[in-house]
Design a protein around this motif. Structure first.
Motif, PDB file in Angstrom:
ATOM      1  N   SER A 113       7.676  14.248   5.123  1.00 30.99           N
ATOM      2  CA  SER A 113       8.927  14.001   4.179  1.00 30.99           C
ATOM      3  C   SER A 113       9.563  12.722   5.439  1.00 30.99           C
ATOM      4  N   THR A 114       8.336  12.162   6.596  1.00 34.26           N
ATOM      5  CA  THR A 114       8.534  11.135   7.578  1.00 34.26           C
ATOM      6  C   THR A 114       7.779   9.944   6.708  1.00 34.26           C
ATOM      7  N   GLY A 115       6.698   9.731   6.410  1.00 32.55           N
ATOM      8  CA  GLY A 115       5.730   8.736   5.796  1.00 32.55           C
ATOM      9  C   GLY A 115       5.451   8.030   7.088  1.00 32.55           C
ATOM     10  N   GLU A 160       0.480  17.045  -3.459  1.00 33.30           N
ATOM     11  CA  GLU A 160       1.657  16.918  -2.986  1.00 33.30           C
ATOM     12  C   GLU A 160       2.241  17.463  -2.671  1.00 33.30           C
ATOM     13  N   TYR A 161       1.795  18.460  -1.961  1.00 32.73           N
ATOM     14  CA  TYR A 161       2.430  19.110  -0.739  1.00 32.73           C
ATOM     15  C   TYR A 161       2.481  19.180   0.735  1.00 32.73           C
ATOM     16  N   TRP A 162       1.385  18.549   0.483  1.00 32.17           N
ATOM     17  CA  TRP A 162       0.397  18.181   1.829  1.00 32.17           C
ATOM     18  C   TRP A 162       0.020  16.815   2.187  1.00 32.17           C
ATOM     19  N   TRP A 198      -8.590  16.118  -0.501  1.00 35.56           N
ATOM     20  CA  TRP A 198      -7.942  14.355   0.084  1.00 35.56           C
ATOM     21  C   TRP A 198      -8.014  13.786  -0.931  1.00 35.56           C
ATOM     22  N   THR A 199      -6.436  13.370  -1.525  1.00 35.30           N
ATOM     23  CA  THR A 199      -6.920  12.181  -2.357  1.00 35.30           C
ATOM     24  C   THR A 199      -6.245  10.652  -1.320  1.00 35.30           C
ATOM     25  N   CYS A 200      -6.049  10.871  -0.169  1.00 34.89           N
ATOM     26  CA  CYS A 200      -6.344  10.272   1.293  1.00 34.89           C
ATOM     27  C   CYS A 200      -5.424   8.993   0.956  1.00 34.89           C
ATOM     28  N   ASN A 201      -3.988   8.969  -0.290  1.00 32.80           N
ATOM     29  CA  ASN A 201      -3.291   7.815  -0.432  1.00 32.80           C
ATOM     30  C   ASN A 201      -2.466   7.628   0.931  1.00 32.80           C
ATOM     31  N   GLU A 202      -2.067   6.391   0.555  1.00 27.08           N
ATOM     32  CA  GLU A 202      -1.476   6.197   2.810  1.00 27.08           C
ATOM     33  C   GLU A 202       0.450   5.854   2.085  1.00 27.08           C
TER      34      GLU A 202
END
Length: 250
Positions: free
Chosen positions: A133-135, A149-151, A171-175
Motif C-alpha cells: 500500500s505504501t511502496g 499480487e497480494y503481498w 517471491w517475484t522480488c520486483n521492486e
C-alpha cells in the motif's frame, strides 16, 4: 641528590667525577570529581577545564554547536532496555539511529531500543507489516519487494523464488519503490555469462556477481531565491536591492 653510575669525561686533573642529578617530583594534579548522569561535561576542552563523566556514562554533545558543553548520559544499544522519559539523573538513552519504544498501556514501564525511521520516511512501512500500500520502507537501506499480487515486504535484499520458513509460495522480488537512503547495502545480482544448453536443453552457466551499492542521505533542500526589492528615491531614480547588493539607476 642521587649519585648515578654514568661517568663524565676526565677533568683537568685526570679524575673521573660522578654525575649527580636532583630527584625532582612533578606536582600532583588533583583530578576533578566525575560528573553524574544529567550533569554537564566537556572531555574535549583544555586539560585544566575538562570535566569527565562517571564510569558507564557518555558525554553527549548537542549537534552543530562547536565549543558547547555536553551532558552525561547512559547510552545503550539495540535491543537493550531504555527509558528516556525518566528524570535526567535516572534516564537511559538509545544510541545513534535508535529510538526508545515503550509498550502500550503500561505507564512507567521501560522501553526497548529499536531502529529509528530514516528522516522523512516515518509514514512508510516497517518490515513484516507489508508495503504494497505504501511502496516504501521506513528504515535505511530497505526496499519494498513484491512477493505476489497480494503481498510485498521491506527487506535489504530479495532472492526470487521460495524463501525458507515461509508458506512455500515464491517471491517475484520486483521492486515496488526506491530503496530508502542512508545505508550501504551489498546486493548480489545474477548475471548470465554464457548461455550453454546441457544435454537436457537447460541453461547451466551463470555467475553471481556481488555489487556494492551505496545510497547517500537525502540532499539538503536548496535555499530559496533571494527576493528583489525596488524602491523609488526622491530624485526620481530607482534603487534595486538583491541579496545585499544595492544598484541605483536613473
Amino acid at each position: 641528590k642521587e649519585p648515578l653510575d654514568e661517568k663524565e669525561p676526565l677533568d683537568e686533573k685526570g679524575t673521573l667525577d660522578e654525575k649527580e642529578t636532583l630527584d625532582v617530583k612533578e606536582p600532583l594534579v588533583e583530578e576533578k570529581p566525575r560528573a553524574a548522569s544529567g550533569e554537564t561535561c566537556n572531555d574535549a576542552a583544555a586539560p585544566a577545564f575538562r570535566t569527565y563523566c562517571a564510569e558507564g556514562l557518555t558525554c553527549d554533545y548537542p549537534g552543530q554547536m562547536t565549543g558547547a558543553s555536553g551532558v552525561c548520559k547512559k547510552i545503550v544499544g539495540h535491543g537493550e532496555q531504555c527509558n528516556d522519559a525518566m528524570p535526567a539523573a535516572h534516564a537511559v538513552y538509545c544510541g545513534t539511529g535508535l529510538q526508545c519504544e515503550f509498550p502500550e498501556n503500561m505507564p512507567g514501564a521501560s522501553g526497548v531500543c529499536k531502529q529509528a525511521p530514516y528522516p522523512g520516511y516515518e509514514h512508510c512501512s516497517a518490515p513484516g507489516a507489508g508495503c504494497k500500500s505504501t511502496g516504501c520502507c521506513k528504515f535505511a537501506g530497505m526496499t519494498c519487494f513484491e512477493k505476489n499480487e497480494y503481498w510485498g515486504d521491506c527487506m535489504e535484499t530479495c532472492a526470487p523464488g521460495v524463501h525458507e520458513h515461509e508458506d512455500g509460495k515464491p517471491w517475484t522480488c520486483n521492486e515496488l519503490g526506491e530503496r530508502t537512503p542512508g545505508k550501504e547495502v551489498l546486493v548480489e545480482k545474477e548475471i548470465l555469462e554464457e548461455l550453454v544448453p546441457d544435454e537436457k536443453g537447460s541453461l547451466t552457466e551463470q555467475v553471481l556477481e556481488p555489487v556494492t551499492e551505496f545510497i547517500a542521505p537525502l540532499p539538503e533542500k536548496p535555499a530559496p531565491p533571494e527576493q528583489e526589492v525596488v524602491i523609488e528615491d526622491s530624485a526620481g531614480g530607482v534603487v534595486t536591492k538583491t541579496g545585499g547588493v544595492v544598484t541605483k539607476t536613473g
